[in-house]
Design an enzyme around this catalytic site. Structure first.
Site, PDB file in Angstrom:
ATOM      1  N   ARG A  46     -29.062  56.430  11.134  1.00  0.00           N
ATOM      2  CA  ARG A  46     -29.971  55.507  11.150  1.00  0.00           C
ATOM      3  C   ARG A  46     -31.377  55.958  11.839  1.00  0.00           C
ATOM      4  O   ARG A  46     -32.354  55.497  11.253  1.00  0.00           O
ATOM      5  CB  ARG A  46     -29.511  54.181  12.339  1.00  0.00           C
ATOM      6  CG  ARG A  46     -28.284  53.465  11.700  1.00  0.00           C
ATOM      7  CD  ARG A  46     -28.051  52.278  12.562  1.00  0.00           C
ATOM      8  NE  ARG A  46     -27.410  52.522  13.874  1.00  0.00           N
ATOM      9  CZ  ARG A  46     -26.129  52.528  14.367  1.00  0.00           C
ATOM     10  NH1 ARG A  46     -25.429  52.630  13.460  1.00  0.00           N
ATOM     11  NH2 ARG A  46     -25.864  52.849  15.479  1.00  0.00           N
ATOM     12  N   LYS A 136     -40.018  39.067  16.730  1.00  0.00           N
ATOM     13  CA  LYS A 136     -39.754  38.200  15.709  1.00  0.00           C
ATOM     14  C   LYS A 136     -38.424  37.516  15.942  1.00  0.00           C
ATOM     15  O   LYS A 136     -37.553  38.163  16.581  1.00  0.00           O
ATOM     16  CB  LYS A 136     -39.265  38.970  14.448  1.00  0.00           C
ATOM     17  CG  LYS A 136     -39.225  38.467  13.150  1.00  0.00           C
ATOM     18  CD  LYS A 136     -38.599  39.155  12.079  1.00  0.00           C
ATOM     19  CE  LYS A 136     -36.984  38.896  12.370  1.00  0.00           C
ATOM     20  NZ  LYS A 136     -36.202  39.575  11.150  1.00  0.00           N
ATOM     21  N   LYS A 219     -43.927  33.622   9.431  1.00  0.00           N
ATOM     22  CA  LYS A 219     -43.161  34.384   8.076  1.00  0.00           C
ATOM     23  C   LYS A 219     -42.204  33.530   7.588  1.00  0.00           C
ATOM     24  O   LYS A 219     -40.924  33.314   7.864  1.00  0.00           O
ATOM     25  CB  LYS A 219     -42.196  35.407   9.112  1.00  0.00           C
ATOM     26  CG  LYS A 219     -41.617  36.282   8.103  1.00  0.00           C
ATOM     27  CD  LYS A 219     -41.174  37.591   8.587  1.00  0.00           C
ATOM     28  CE  LYS A 219     -40.093  38.297   7.709  1.00  0.00           C
ATOM     29  NZ  LYS A 219     -40.001  39.795   8.321  1.00  0.00           N
TER      30      LYS A 219
HETATM   31  C1  5MM Z   1     -34.598  43.647   7.817  1.00  0.00           C
HETATM   32  O1  5MM Z   1     -33.556  42.383   7.987  1.00  0.00           O
HETATM   33  C2  5MM Z   1     -34.050  41.386   8.872  1.00  0.00           C
HETATM   34  C3  5MM Z   1     -32.676  41.396   9.874  1.00  0.00           C
HETATM   35  O2  5MM Z   1     -31.633  40.851   9.394  1.00  0.00           O
HETATM   36  P1  5MM Z   1     -30.435  40.801  10.488  1.00  0.00           P
HETATM   37  O3  5MM Z   1     -30.933  40.387  11.737  1.00  0.00           O
HETATM   38  O4  5MM Z   1     -29.523  39.851   9.708  1.00  0.00           O
HETATM   39  O5  5MM Z   1     -29.736  42.138  10.582  1.00  0.00           O
HETATM   40  C4  5MM Z   1     -34.421  40.045   8.371  1.00  0.00           C
HETATM   41  O6  5MM Z   1     -34.598  39.137   9.539  1.00  0.00           O
HETATM   42  C5  5MM Z   1     -35.671  40.407   7.854  1.00  0.00           C
HETATM   43  O7  5MM Z   1     -36.569  40.816   8.861  1.00  0.00           O
HETATM   44  C6  5MM Z   1     -36.505  39.262   7.028  1.00  0.00           C
HETATM   45  O8  5MM Z   1     -35.516  38.351   6.747  1.00  0.00           O
HETATM   46  C7  5MM Z   1     -37.005  39.625   6.072  1.00  0.00           C
HETATM   47  O9  5MM Z   1     -36.478  40.467   5.414  1.00  0.00           O
HETATM   48  P2  5MM Z   1     -36.382  40.386   3.530  1.00  0.00           P
HETATM   49  O10 5MM Z   1     -35.287  41.523   3.131  1.00  0.00           O
HETATM   50  O11 5MM Z   1     -36.121  38.910   3.360  1.00  0.00           O
HETATM   51  O12 5MM Z   1     -37.828  40.657   3.215  1.00  0.00           O
END
Ligand code: 5MM
Length: 338
Positions: A46, A136, A219
């Site tokens: 990671r 976020k 967002k």
């Molecule tokens: C990167 O993915 C983010 C975290 O996901 P988990 O909390 O489920 O592990 C996710 O919140 C992401 O920041 C947003 O959905 C935007 O990502 P996408 O892939 O939709 O552009």
């Protein structure tokens, strides 16, 4: 709260031609991504993966901020440099995901509410010391028969508002992310109606909680039909519906809107963003905060092999450049080949 400072950070997050890299996958989500490319989900892998992203030359030109997971904000690169410093050295702002994920919502079977408010004030103090200047929190709203319910929309909006108020109190710009999933069979009109409802409820709760729109970033999802819907709309239709809803429900005092990609193809996410910006006369800066649509290509190119790092950085650079163009409405398909 120092609103001028928050407003200054928010404006930098949506500076012209730049956008946000959402690299805040929790351990379970990054495992899924690594499984898909045959990489073992270890702390070192990671670290190696995120290190090469943050060392990419694309960071300087196109990435205004990076959303990190708790583990990453504390991690050091192989040579001992904190990953946060790599981001800062690239002229980008470190941010932190602070929610604890979407959990089943009592009283509303099949729906979730995002948790993580307990101890959040103290966590913000620590994250600020670690270098985070924005945060976020993602609420997840699904569309299906009978859902979303009022209970789900309201509970998630209240949680987003409580989180955002705590962030601003601690000098951190909240990214407010109410995501309407695009997994269903619903049409674009349903996505538009539900997104309008969710945004209206969210901004009303933000107001009650004393959150200042000048010191936050929204967002949202774009207005798209569900993946299983028979009718898939044109790029222009998606852009028009998205701008219509945002103009109806997002105060013009919000400095910026940074979209999630939500499972769209890399190119669709770019094309839609560009078409939205090309409409013009928008009261906010409009850019990207993509996870998958920025990372799918570099992950595939890397596949866990050190000898592929340069190729993976180039793939990341390409998507960052394409989305940087889209953030000014200047992307066209011809750019993809360049
Ligand atoms: C990167 O993915 C983010 C975290 O996901 P988990 O909390 O489920 O592990 C996710 O919140 C992401 O920041 C947003 O959905 C935007 O990502 P996408 O892939 O939709 O552009």
């Amino acid at each position: 709260m120092n609103l001028d400072e928050l407003n200054g950070i928010a404006k930098k997050m949506v500076a012209k031609g730049r956008g946000i890299l959402a690299a805040d996958e929790s351990s379970g989500t990054i495992k899924k991504r690594f499984d898909a490319i045959g990489v073992e989900n270890t702390e070192d892998n990671r670290r190696d993966y995120r290190e090469f992203l943050f060392r990419s030359s694309a960071m300087k030109d196109h990435i205004s901020g990076v959303i990190l997971f708790d583990e990453t904000i504390r991690q050091k690169a192989k040579d001992g440099t904190p990953l946060v410093k790599l981001i800062q050295d690239a002229g980008s702002i470190p941010g932190i995901k602070v929610d604890a994920g979407a959990k089943p919502l009592a009283g509303s079977p099949g729906e979730t509410v995002t948790e993580g408010l307990d101890g959040l004030r103290e966590r913000f103090v620590e994250y600020h010391k670690l270098g985070a200047r924005f945060a976020k929190w993602r609420a997840v709203i699904d569309i299906a028969d009978g859902i979303p319910t009022y209970n789900c929309v309201n509970a998630n909006a209240q949680a987003l508002a409580r989180y955002a108020a705590l962030a601003q109190e601690n000098g951190i710009v909240p990214i407010v992310e109410p995501e309407i999933l695009m997994d269903g069979a619903h049409d674009i009109a349903t996505c538009e109606r539900v997104t309008g409802w969710v945004l209206e409820t969210t901004f009303s709760q933000l107001f009650y909680a004393g959150v200042r729109p000048e010191g936050m970033i929204l967002k949202p999802n774009m207005i798209v039909p569900g993946k299983k819907c028979a009718k898939q709309n044109s790029i222009a239709e998606v852009a028009e519906a998205t701008v219509r809803v945002l103009k109806r429900h997002v105060p013009s005092s919000v400095p910026g809107i940074a979209f999630l990609s939500g499972g769209q193809s890399d190119e669709d996410a770019t094309a839609h963003l560009s078409a939205i910006n090309a409409i013009g006369n928008l009261p906010w800066a409009v850019t990207f905060s993509y996870g998958r649509a920025l990372q799918a290509a570099p992950q595939k190119a890397w596949s866990g092999k050190a000898e592929n790092v340069a190729k993976a950085q180039a793939a990341f650079g390409h998507r960052a450049r394409m989305n940087g163009l889209a953030a000014t409405g200047a992307w066209s398909k011809a750019n993809e080949a360049a």
